[in-house]
Motif scaffolding. Structure first.
Motif, PDB file in Angstrom:
ATOM      1  N   SER A  42      -6.501  10.443   2.897  1.00  0.00           N
ATOM      2  CA  SER A  42      -5.672   9.293   3.288  1.00  0.00           C
ATOM      3  C   SER A  42      -6.474   8.000   3.211  1.00  0.00           C
ATOM      4  CB  SER A  42      -5.101   9.486   4.697  1.00  0.00           C
ATOM      5  OG  SER A  42      -4.248  10.603   4.727  1.00  0.00           O
ATOM      6  N   LEU A  43      -7.178   7.821   2.099  1.00  0.00           N
ATOM      7  CA  LEU A  43      -7.991   6.628   1.882  1.00  0.00           C
ATOM      8  C   LEU A  43      -7.344   5.734   0.833  1.00  0.00           C
ATOM      9  CD1 LEU A  43     -11.596   8.151   1.688  1.00  0.00           C
ATOM     10  CD2 LEU A  43     -10.521   7.016   3.641  1.00  0.00           C
ATOM     11  N   PRO A  44      -7.446   4.425   1.001  1.00  0.00           N
ATOM     12  CA  PRO A  44      -6.994   3.531  -0.064  1.00  0.00           C
ATOM     13  C   PRO A  44      -7.856   3.728  -1.314  1.00  0.00           C
ATOM     14  CG  PRO A  44      -7.400   2.329   1.985  1.00  0.00           C
ATOM     15  CD  PRO A  44      -7.980   3.693   2.147  1.00  0.00           C
ATOM     16  N   VAL A  45      -7.288   3.429  -2.460  1.00  0.00           N
ATOM     17  CA  VAL A  45      -8.040   3.528  -3.713  1.00  0.00           C
ATOM     18  C   VAL A  45      -7.822   2.254  -4.513  1.00  0.00           C
ATOM     19  CG1 VAL A  45      -6.172   4.779  -4.876  1.00  0.00           C
ATOM     20  CG2 VAL A  45      -8.466   4.934  -5.776  1.00  0.00           C
ATOM     21  N   THR A  46      -8.894   1.756  -5.112  1.00  0.00           N
ATOM     22  CA  THR A  46      -8.826   0.563  -5.955  1.00  0.00           C
ATOM     23  C   THR A  46      -8.857   0.988  -7.404  1.00  0.00           C
ATOM     24  OG1 THR A  46      -9.887  -0.860  -4.319  1.00  0.00           O
ATOM     25  CG2 THR A  46     -10.010  -1.564  -6.610  1.00  0.00           C
ATOM     26  N   ILE A  47      -7.826   0.559  -8.156  1.00  0.00           N
ATOM     27  CA  ILE A  47      -7.623   1.055  -9.519  1.00  0.00           C
ATOM     28  C   ILE A  47      -7.803  -0.047 -10.549  1.00  0.00           C
ATOM     29  CG2 ILE A  47      -5.899   2.026 -11.105  1.00  0.00           C
ATOM     30  CD1 ILE A  47      -4.760   3.565  -8.716  1.00  0.00           C
ATOM     31  N   PRO A  71      -0.498  12.270  -7.748  1.00  0.00           N
ATOM     32  CA  PRO A  71       0.050  11.045  -7.155  1.00  0.00           C
ATOM     33  C   PRO A  71      -1.022  10.242  -6.424  1.00  0.00           C
ATOM     34  CG  PRO A  71       1.427  12.945  -6.660  1.00  0.00           C
ATOM     35  CD  PRO A  71       0.166  13.477  -7.257  1.00  0.00           C
ATOM     36  N   PRO A  72      -0.907   8.925  -6.459  1.00  0.00           N
ATOM     37  CA  PRO A  72      -1.858   8.097  -5.714  1.00  0.00           C
ATOM     38  C   PRO A  72      -1.581   8.208  -4.217  1.00  0.00           C
ATOM     39  CG  PRO A  72      -0.132   6.727  -6.628  1.00  0.00           C
ATOM     40  CD  PRO A  72       0.110   8.114  -7.147  1.00  0.00           C
ATOM     41  N   PRO A  73      -2.520   7.772  -3.384  1.00  0.00           N
ATOM     42  CA  PRO A  73      -2.252   7.737  -1.937  1.00  0.00           C
ATOM     43  C   PRO A  73      -1.204   6.675  -1.623  1.00  0.00           C
ATOM     44  CG  PRO A  73      -4.308   6.625  -2.430  1.00  0.00           C
ATOM     45  CD  PRO A  73      -3.852   7.249  -3.711  1.00  0.00           C
ATOM     46  N   ASP A  74      -0.801   6.613  -0.378  1.00  0.00           N
ATOM     47  CA  ASP A  74       0.242   5.654   0.018  1.00  0.00           C
ATOM     48  C   ASP A  74      -0.180   4.202  -0.195  1.00  0.00           C
ATOM     49  OD1 ASP A  74       1.842   7.747   0.768  1.00  0.00           O
ATOM     50  OD2 ASP A  74       1.264   7.670   2.887  1.00  0.00           O
ATOM     51  N   ARG A  75      -1.481   3.948  -0.128  1.00  0.00           N
ATOM     52  CA  ARG A  75      -1.984   2.583  -0.305  1.00  0.00           C
ATOM     53  C   ARG A  75      -2.969   2.565  -1.464  1.00  0.00           C
ATOM     54  NH1 ARG A  75      -5.011   1.542   4.872  1.00  0.00           N
ATOM     55  NH2 ARG A  75      -5.327   3.785   4.662  1.00  0.00           N
ATOM     56  N   PHE A  76      -2.657   1.778  -2.470  1.00  0.00           N
ATOM     57  CA  PHE A  76      -3.623   1.606  -3.547  1.00  0.00           C
ATOM     58  C   PHE A  76      -3.520   0.200  -4.099  1.00  0.00           C
ATOM     59  CE2 PHE A  76       0.187   3.259  -5.553  1.00  0.00           C
ATOM     60  CZ  PHE A  76       0.289   2.617  -6.788  1.00  0.00           C
ATOM     61  N   PRO A  94     -16.948   6.630   7.131  1.00  0.00           N
ATOM     62  CA  PRO A  94     -15.521   6.926   7.326  1.00  0.00           C
ATOM     63  C   PRO A  94     -14.609   5.727   7.075  1.00  0.00           C
ATOM     64  CG  PRO A  94     -16.845   7.755   9.161  1.00  0.00           C
ATOM     65  CD  PRO A  94     -17.744   6.903   8.339  1.00  0.00           C
ATOM     66  N   GLN A  95     -15.157   4.515   7.149  1.00  0.00           N
ATOM     67  CA  GLN A  95     -14.357   3.306   6.926  1.00  0.00           C
ATOM     68  C   GLN A  95     -14.239   2.962   5.448  1.00  0.00           C
ATOM     69  OE1 GLN A  95     -17.569   3.382   7.525  1.00  0.00           O
ATOM     70  NE2 GLN A  95     -18.608   1.407   7.299  1.00  0.00           N
ATOM     71  N   ALA A  96     -14.868   3.743   4.579  1.00  0.00           N
ATOM     72  CA  ALA A  96     -14.901   3.429   3.150  1.00  0.00           C
ATOM     73  C   ALA A  96     -13.560   3.704   2.483  1.00  0.00           C
ATOM     74  CB  ALA A  96     -15.992   4.230   2.460  1.00  0.00           C
ATOM     75  N   SER A  97     -13.400   3.129   1.306  1.00  0.00           N
ATOM     76  CA  SER A  97     -12.288   3.459   0.424  1.00  0.00           C
ATOM     77  C   SER A  97     -12.863   3.978  -0.889  1.00  0.00           C
ATOM     78  CB  SER A  97     -11.400   2.237   0.190  1.00  0.00           C
ATOM     79  OG  SER A  97     -12.145   1.158  -0.343  1.00  0.00           O
ATOM     80  N   ILE A  98     -11.990   4.343  -1.820  1.00  0.00           N
ATOM     81  CA  ILE A  98     -12.426   4.854  -3.124  1.00  0.00           C
ATOM     82  C   ILE A  98     -12.169   3.784  -4.176  1.00  0.00           C
ATOM     83  CG2 ILE A  98     -11.989   6.589  -4.907  1.00  0.00           C
ATOM     84  CD1 ILE A  98     -11.374   8.561  -2.692  1.00  0.00           C
ATOM     85  N   GLY A  99     -13.170   3.504  -4.963  1.00  0.00           N
ATOM     86  CA  GLY A  99     -13.022   2.514  -6.018  1.00  0.00           C
ATOM     87  C   GLY A  99     -14.372   1.970  -6.457  1.00  0.00           C
TER      88      GLY A  99
END
Length: 214
Positions: free
Chosen positions: A123-128, A145-150, A87-92
């Motif tokens: 609602s996960l951050p994503v690294t682009i 649209p990207p999430p609020d934090r990317f 659950p603490q993961a992000s996408i990227g």
């Protein structure tokens, strides 16, 4: 006492002895890092590091544009399983790359857009990762649209691109590679990023700085 830093983007799973590297990072004042997966082939290695070093490694699971054409039919379900497991993961790392001849940008979009959807829904951050594909990137954002934090990792764009991305919630990190003299324009862009939108990354084991900085 050493100042504590976090490495916002690396590929720790690609090192022969990640435990040794983590020890060296701790000695250098690194308090933790985000280890980014790039395909189904290395997601489990990232997961193993997150389990072995839960106080240091935050996992990120993503399908990199370079490997979009190698995906299995189940890639999205497998990705979501890892996100359920951590659950603490992000996408990227995910994104678009116009520098490579293959896979095509259209094939890359087929995996990038769903990853944006998953990031926003969870609602996960994503690294682009974006390289020579700026207008396709904004077109993708118009569709999904990207999430609020990317994070725009290893950002090599202009100050004009910076100004387009900032209102969307983008954060930026720059690899040591851009300290090369021929990358002076990127350093100009770096100077335009406010500290609250700036992250530190190594992109290790790639994108080393020039020898004089090592």
């Amino acid at each position: 006492r050493l100042m504590q830093f976090h490495d916002s983007h690396n590929h720790l799973q690609r090192f022969e002895d990640p435990a040794r590297v983590i020890g060296e990072m701790r000695e250098a004042g690194i308090a933790g890092c985000v280890a980014n997966g790039t395909s189904e082939d290395d997601w489990e290695a990232v997961a193993g590091l997150a389990e072995a070093f839960p106080d240091f490694v935050l996992p990120a699971f993503g399908l990199h544009p370079w490997y979009a054409h190698r995906r299995s039919d189940r890639w999205r379900r497998i990705l979501e399983d890892y996100l359920d497991r951590f659950p603490q993961a992000s996408i990227g790392e995910c994104g678009l790359d116009g520098w490579v001849e293959a896979p095509s940008l259209e094939v890359q979009r087929e995996v990038f857009l769903p990853q944006l959807t998953i990031a926003r829904e969870r609602s996960l951050p994503v690294t682009i990762h974006a390289l020579k594909a700026w207008e396709p990137l904004f077109a993708a954002f118009d569709e999904e649209p990207p999430p609020d934090r990317f994070l725009m990792h290893s950002f090599g764009g202009s100050t004009e691109l910076l100004k387009r991305l900032l209102p969307m919630g983008a954060r930026f990190s720059f690899s040591g590679y851009f300290l090369q003299e021929r990358k002076a324009k990127v350093v100009e862009t770096f100077r335009e990023v406010s500290p609250d939108r700036l992250l530190i990354e190594t992109d290790a084991p790639d994108m080393l700085p020039p020898p004089e900085f090592i």
